[in-house]
Design an enzyme around this catalytic site. Structure first.
Site, PDB file in Angstrom:
ATOM      1  N   VAL A 225      38.932  41.757  31.539  1.00  0.00           N
ATOM      2  CA  VAL A 225      38.921  40.647  32.491  1.00  0.00           C
ATOM      3  C   VAL A 225      39.355  39.400  31.735  1.00  0.00           C
ATOM      4  CG1 VAL A 225      37.367  39.077  33.751  1.00  0.00           C
ATOM      5  CG2 VAL A 225      37.242  41.535  34.162  1.00  0.00           C
ATOM      6  N   CYS A 226      40.057  38.534  32.437  1.00  0.00           N
ATOM      7  CA  CYS A 226      40.453  37.226  31.897  1.00  0.00           C
ATOM      8  C   CYS A 226      41.307  37.421  30.634  1.00  0.00           C
ATOM      9  CB  CYS A 226      39.201  36.385  31.643  1.00  0.00           C
ATOM     10  SG  CYS A 226      39.486  34.610  31.503  1.00  0.00           S
ATOM     11  N   SER A 227      41.098  36.595  29.621  1.00  0.00           N
ATOM     12  CA  SER A 227      41.924  36.673  28.417  1.00  0.00           C
ATOM     13  C   SER A 227      41.563  37.854  27.532  1.00  0.00           C
ATOM     14  CB  SER A 227      41.837  35.365  27.620  1.00  0.00           C
ATOM     15  OG  SER A 227      40.499  35.073  27.273  1.00  0.00           O
TER      16      SER A 227
END
Length: 241
Positions: free
Chosen positions: A118-120
């Protein structure tokens, strides 16, 4: 009362003719975003055994100031995982170049059913070479960095490409967790979990993506995260040499 072990949970599952508990390893690291991990865990946690893995068992300070206690080290984390997961965070760039982190992910991904982020967190997977040839989602501020690593960047909130499942920024972790759960356990289980979580988002402002936000707001946030973005791009350049 002590918690049941993974093996005893598996025995109970077989006796009752229900699916064995999922085996979920979540990388945790200093500077990660708590919700990146907590959102997916809220959806997945009640359906399996979660291993919060780090180099040692010392408390890990997240970027929100809350500490998380590892349950396992890289050495004693389980194999044959259903899910290998990586969260993002403001200090992602540091861990993109950490040899122990990358070695752990490469080893566990070899026999994991799903390799996810998830995300970076997608940048860390990419640094380990685990997104080569895949489409992936990440936080909108990390799109350029992920593309620079040769990954096909997708702007969807959750992206499924074979056994790679990735989510966008932070709150996308809830959608990601439920999508992954549906893949693993079916729509009914995921829907009951969503109902139990009372996940019925109605945000107070319609500005959750750069496409919908006021350009001035996007510029302000971009300026606020400029140094972090530069650190990330510098790490990408070093990795790509």
């Amino acid at each position: 009362m002590s918690n049941p072990t993974t093996s005893s949970l598996g025995e109970q599952a077989r006796e009752k003719h229900i699916p064995e508990p999922l085996r979920i390893a979540m990388l945790i690291y200093p500077g990660m975003t708590l919700l990146d991990m907590a959102g997916p865990q809220s959806a997945l946690g009640m359906h399996g055994e979660t291993y919060l893995a780090w180099k040692n068992r010392e408390p890990v300070l997240t970027d929100s100031g809350v500490t998380v206690i590892p349950t396992h080290t890289f050495e004693d984390c389980a194999d044959d995982l259903d899910v290998l997961f990586v969260p993002g965070g403001f200090q992602t760039a540091q861990w993109m170049e950490d040899e122990e982190v990358l070695a752990f992910l490469t080893m566990k991904a070899a026999d994991a059913k799903y390799v996810t982020s998830v995300c970076s967190g997608a940048l860390i997977l990419a640094a380990a070479g685990l997104l080569d040839g895949y489409r992936a989602a990440t936080h909108w501020r990390a799109h350029d960095a992920l593309a620079a690593m040769g990954v096909e960047v997708a702007r969807e909130r959750v992206v499924i490409d074979r056994n790679r499942i990735t989510g966008g920024g932070v709150t996308a972790g809830l959608d990601f967790g439920l999508t992954l759960l549906a893949t693993l356990r079916g729509d009914m289980v995921a829907q009951m979990t969503q109902l139990g979580m009372e996940y019925d988002p109605a945000p107070p402002f319609d500005c959750g993506t750069p496409e919908r936000a006021d350009p001035a707001l996007v510029a302000a946030f971009s300026a606020m995260t400029k140094e972090i973005n530069e650190e990330t791009m510098a790490a990408v350049e070093r990795i790509s040499r």
